[in-house]
Design a protein around this motif. Structure first.
Motif, PDB file in Angstrom:
ATOM      1  N   PHE A  96       0.833  -1.197   0.000  1.00 32.93           N
ATOM      2  CA  PHE A  96       0.000   0.000   0.000  1.00 32.93           C
ATOM      3  C   PHE A  96       0.877   1.260   0.000  1.00 32.93           C
ATOM      4  O   PHE A  96       0.631   2.195  -0.749  1.00 32.93           O
ATOM      5  N   SER A 408      -3.026   7.403  12.962  1.00 28.92           N
ATOM      6  CA  SER A 408      -4.295   7.908  13.490  1.00 28.92           C
ATOM      7  C   SER A 408      -5.427   6.909  13.290  1.00 28.92           C
ATOM      8  O   SER A 408      -5.416   6.101  12.365  1.00 28.92           O
ATOM      9  N   LEU A 442     -17.935   2.483   3.752  1.00 28.41           N
ATOM     10  CA  LEU A 442     -17.339   1.153   3.939  1.00 28.41           C
ATOM     11  C   LEU A 442     -18.391   0.107   4.304  1.00 28.41           C
ATOM     12  O   LEU A 442     -18.128  -1.087   4.253  1.00 28.41           O
TER      13      LEU A 442
ATOM     14  N   SER B 408      -8.894   1.065  15.220  1.00 26.42           N
ATOM     15  CA  SER B 408      -7.929   0.664  14.195  1.00 26.42           C
ATOM     16  C   SER B 408      -7.386   1.856  13.427  1.00 26.42           C
ATOM     17  O   SER B 408      -8.044   2.883  13.292  1.00 26.42           O
ATOM     18  N   SER B 409      -6.180   1.696  12.914  1.00 26.76           N
ATOM     19  CA  SER B 409      -5.502   2.770  12.180  1.00 26.76           C
ATOM     20  C   SER B 409      -5.144   2.289  10.782  1.00 26.76           C
ATOM     21  O   SER B 409      -5.413   1.145  10.414  1.00 26.76           O
ATOM     22  N   ASN B 410      -4.514   3.169  10.028  1.00 23.65           N
ATOM     23  CA  ASN B 410      -3.977   2.811   8.710  1.00 23.65           C
ATOM     24  C   ASN B 410      -2.461   2.860   8.720  1.00 23.65           C
ATOM     25  O   ASN B 410      -1.828   3.238   7.729  1.00 23.65           O
ATOM     26  N   ALA B 413      -0.005   2.349   5.933  1.00 25.14           N
ATOM     27  CA  ALA B 413      -1.017   2.399   4.871  1.00 25.14           C
ATOM     28  C   ALA B 413      -1.813   1.097   4.760  1.00 25.14           C
ATOM     29  O   ALA B 413      -2.331   0.758   3.698  1.00 25.14           O
ATOM     30  N   PHE B 414      -1.907   0.369   5.878  1.00 24.04           N
ATOM     31  CA  PHE B 414      -2.744  -0.839   5.886  1.00 24.04           C
ATOM     32  C   PHE B 414      -4.213  -0.424   5.823  1.00 24.04           C
ATOM     33  O   PHE B 414      -4.658   0.409   6.606  1.00 24.04           O
ATOM     34  N   PRO B 415      -4.968  -1.018   4.908  1.00 28.43           N
ATOM     35  CA  PRO B 415      -6.402  -0.711   4.841  1.00 28.43           C
ATOM     36  C   PRO B 415      -7.120  -1.289   6.064  1.00 28.43           C
ATOM     37  O   PRO B 415      -6.687  -2.303   6.618  1.00 28.43           O
ATOM     38  N   LYS B 416      -8.213  -0.649   6.450  1.00 29.33           N
ATOM     39  CA  LYS B 416      -9.048  -1.260   7.498  1.00 29.33           C
ATOM     40  C   LYS B 416      -9.585  -2.584   6.966  1.00 29.33           C
ATOM     41  O   LYS B 416      -9.860  -2.727   5.775  1.00 29.33           O
ATOM     42  N   LEU B 431     -18.702  -4.600   6.725  1.00 27.15           N
ATOM     43  CA  LEU B 431     -17.790  -3.524   6.317  1.00 27.15           C
ATOM     44  C   LEU B 431     -16.823  -4.103   5.294  1.00 27.15           C
ATOM     45  O   LEU B 431     -16.257  -5.176   5.503  1.00 27.15           O
ATOM     46  N   ARG B 432     -16.640  -3.385   4.197  1.00 30.27           N
ATOM     47  CA  ARG B 432     -15.704  -3.873   3.195  1.00 30.27           C
ATOM     48  C   ARG B 432     -14.278  -3.472   3.567  1.00 30.27           C
ATOM     49  O   ARG B 432     -14.070  -2.559   4.367  1.00 30.27           O
ATOM     50  N   ARG B 433     -13.314  -4.140   2.974  1.00 31.39           N
ATOM     51  CA  ARG B 433     -11.918  -3.784   3.183  1.00 31.39           C
ATOM     52  C   ARG B 433     -11.644  -2.443   2.505  1.00 31.39           C
ATOM     53  O   ARG B 433     -12.121  -2.186   1.398  1.00 31.39           O
ATOM     54  N   GLN B 434     -10.898  -1.564   3.188  1.00 33.26           N
ATOM     55  CA  GLN B 434     -10.470  -0.329   2.539  1.00 33.26           C
ATOM     56  C   GLN B 434      -9.475  -0.641   1.435  1.00 33.26           C
ATOM     57  O   GLN B 434      -8.928  -1.754   1.362  1.00 33.26           O
TER      58      GLN B 434
END
Lengths: 444, 444
Positions: A96, A408, A442, B408-410, B413-416, B431-434
């Motif tokens: 990512f 964050s 989402l 949860s965070s990113n 840059a990890f998607p939720k 909830l879909r994956r970001q």
């Protein structure tokens, strides 16, 4: 004691100043104006500060390509472009982060891929797009990466992450044969040697160096030099036994910054000089060529460039003991552990100031807390805030450019805050504030 | 010693079971199937588990309206609907949580608004939409809320948050006159009395009770009862001096759950019985009517319903000492502190199992770590994982339904991660994956 209205220059952005009317500006833009336009909390990034620190690092380490900006500290396409324009390399630790850098047209050959558990997709993307270095971290990854490179008829340049047996413990460097953490191959146990041999043997990998990382918030060259000495012994062994000269040595990140007035930031040029001298000396003693030294600062580039501006809300004086004056003032601001988890997560300290006007009250034992429904939601554990702070005051925290936005959360459904760039009197939005609609998008 | 393949029933969702082929199912759905379809990491929520815990609480506390689900533990519109359908009330701590609940058509009169520093917007929305309770936390808020209600010609029901001088310290309840935290008005210092008077005097506010909160992860009624005793003294004073009978008493959250096999969850019915008995007894002794008791469980409803399923990646044995067997196995999974920060933030413990097959190896000192570029990225600090775990195994952690997605965070840059609901053999996405596109959409 310093005047609370002063902005410690080694903590605040290089272009921060307090006007005669008491309002703090960054790059000539009053923070109050930004708060008015974008609301609070808002993060403000001093572009010239960020770029100047890129240049300081590049100058100290013999060129920007030797300096790898750690994107985990803060990454957007704009930031990737700044890093590119300053000629630095970039570190990514997921497909990512790689994706964001590539979408900013960051040159793949100046990207280094990190991680203890890279996904197959990440490794495939690395090979596909031709990233400059992949830092391999465990034996299975060497095999997988070689296979991926072979299937694409490419040669992937790699480094081997080693555990140097040097750890930063606050202000002390600890040398140890063991390292009880997830990253890297052990020098002491011989697995680093095995990994290097495996990379050299692998047909579609080219081993260009070893990588080590000794911790974070390091303020002198001692630990880096000690690690370099240990790692260079393996360079000598590889040279002597396998006839391979490794051209690069990556000493990782960890360059400290001053978060509070009483801390002193690392002097980039001095540390670089000491470090490069130590590497040259050790290499000479070992009878090998001195490798190019790569470093990976993140915090030391993005950290001081950012300030987060909050609005003060509830103010409450609390009795905390039986003695006279055993009180603590709680000053709430309109953000908290969602936009900066470092105080809660690491006990990290920060400097904060009222930035919309001068204060002239008496310094009062104050805790700056956020608005989250959790008592651990603390931003500054203790600060001597003048007692004339009132609701509506703008309160800014310095040094938030690194690891606050990137870590964050949306705790209590708080939207991620907006980020704006200031430069030469001009404000440019970089990230907009999230909305509840973003969360709902989402939902399936 | 229990077989590692067993799923401790008090930790795992009520509908979790291991099939004869070794695959774990929740509500009849094999976790391996969900991993195949949605990828990993993925969170799976057992809807019937969640709903059954709502019902247990409602039965124990004399009706769902007395039970306020803490939305900060986990909130989507679907969850708000479940809470509504089970007849519970809901707690929100921001205009954003309120917005999500209202968009699920949650009845506003069963909403309670919390927070040490509610924004004006939040207070306005509360009055506008007619939330059932606002829990006021500082003097200025009482004035502001009264003014807002007056401007809209409404009467807002409020509670006053008090510091009861009872704190949960691990397994011990500490009684103290002081409470060094940001929430509430002090009973001991008299500010709770002043706040109650101010609310009673305020023309557009109706004081209906007092609220206190003694901590989290509490396993018996002792602390709640002690807090209730202290708070009820103020009920008596308000009754005697002001002639006002407060009909409700909110004892907050803190109902503990078992995260690991050796912990025992709070027995909801027993604690409720002990607590209600103590309140009745104290009220009788004080000569006042016994108020309705409200409670605010979040974790105890959403926590046990959720499991997070990861894929195992890198496995590494590390020498950590000089003795024989001084090794630790590091097992990396494809998530980490981005999807569950509680281990890093609170040192929280979790139970984890390989859920795609039986393991029959020897229990090995293992640390489960995530994929983030940070050595503190630990999910389970120590677990005796059988040594036949391999890359590609599915590893699930139980009890992740509360405070993991919501915090949860990113980072990196990890998607939720995606969240799916299972019920009666059926999977429904929640909830879909970001994606990286979601991040880029925030860029200006």
């Amino acid at each position: 004691m310093s005047d609370f209205n002063d902005l410690p220059a080694h903590v605040w952005p290089r272009n921060a100043a307090r006007q005669e009317d008491g309002v703090v500006t960054v790059a000539g833009v009053p923070l109050a104006e930004i708060a008015d336009e974008y609301g609070t909390p808002v993060m403000v990034i001093d572009e010239d500060d960020f770029r100047s620190r890129c240049r300081d690092m590049a100058a100290a380490y013999g060129g920007g390509h030797n300096v790898h900006y750690a994107s985990k500290s803060m990454l957007t396409r704009t930031i990737a472009r700044w890093v590119d324009e300053e000629g630095l390399s970039i570190d990514v630790a997921s497909e990512f982060e790689l994706g964001i850098a590539l979408r900013a047209d960051f040159p793949a050959d100046r990207v280094t891929a990190h991680g203890n558990n890279k996904s197959d997709r990440f490794l495939q993307d690395c090979v596909e797009y031709g990233v400059g270095h992949v830092v391999v971290d465990h034996p299975a990854e060497i095999e997988t990466l070689d296979m991926i490179a072979r299937s694409r008829e490419k040669i992937q340049r790699v480094m081997v992450r080693v555990k140097p047996g040097v750890e930063a413990h606050t202000n002390e460097m600890i040398a140890t044969a063991h390292e009880d953490q997830k990253f890297g191959f052990s020098l002491a146990a011989g697995s680093a040697w095995e990994a290097a041999r495996a990379c050299i043997r692998a047909e579609n990998l080219e081993l260009v160096g070893l990588h080590c990382h000794i911790g974070s918030q390091i303020f002198d060259a001692e630990g880096f030099s000690l690690a370099a000495e240990r790692v260079l012994e393996l360079y000598a062994r590889i040279h002597n036994e396998l006839g391979v000269t490794l051209p690069e040595l990556d000493l990782g990140g960890g360059y400290g910054i001053a978060y509070t007035a009483d801390e002193q930031p690392l002097d980039v040029a001095t540390v670089a000089h000491d470090l490069l001298t130590a590497v040259d000396k050790t290499a000479a003693e070992l009878g090998i060529e001195s490798p190019a030294v790569l470093v990976e600062p993140g915090r030391a580039i993005s950290g001081p460039a950012g300030v987060t501006v909050y609005s003060v809300g509830a103010i409450k004086d609390t009795v905390i003991g039986d003695g006279p004056g055993d009180t603590r003032r709680y000053v709430s601001v309109d953000g908290g552990m969602s936009d900066n988890v470092r105080p809660a997560l690491y006990g990290a300290a920060y400097d904060g100031r009222v930035v919309g006007r001068f204060l002239d009250g008496e310094a009062t034992r104050t805790r700056i807390v956020g608005s989250h429904c959790e008592s651990g939601d603390i931003l500054i554990n203790e600060i001597g805030l003048p007692d004339d702070v009132v609701a509506g005051d703008l309160f800014a925290m310095a040094g938030t450019g690194a690891y606050s936005y990137s870590m964050s959360s949306n705790y209590n459904a708080f939207p991620k805050i907006p980020v704006v760039v200031v430069r030469a009197g001009k404000v440019t939005p970089m990230l907009r504030r999230q909305t509840v609609e973003d969360f709902l998008a989402l939902e399936a």
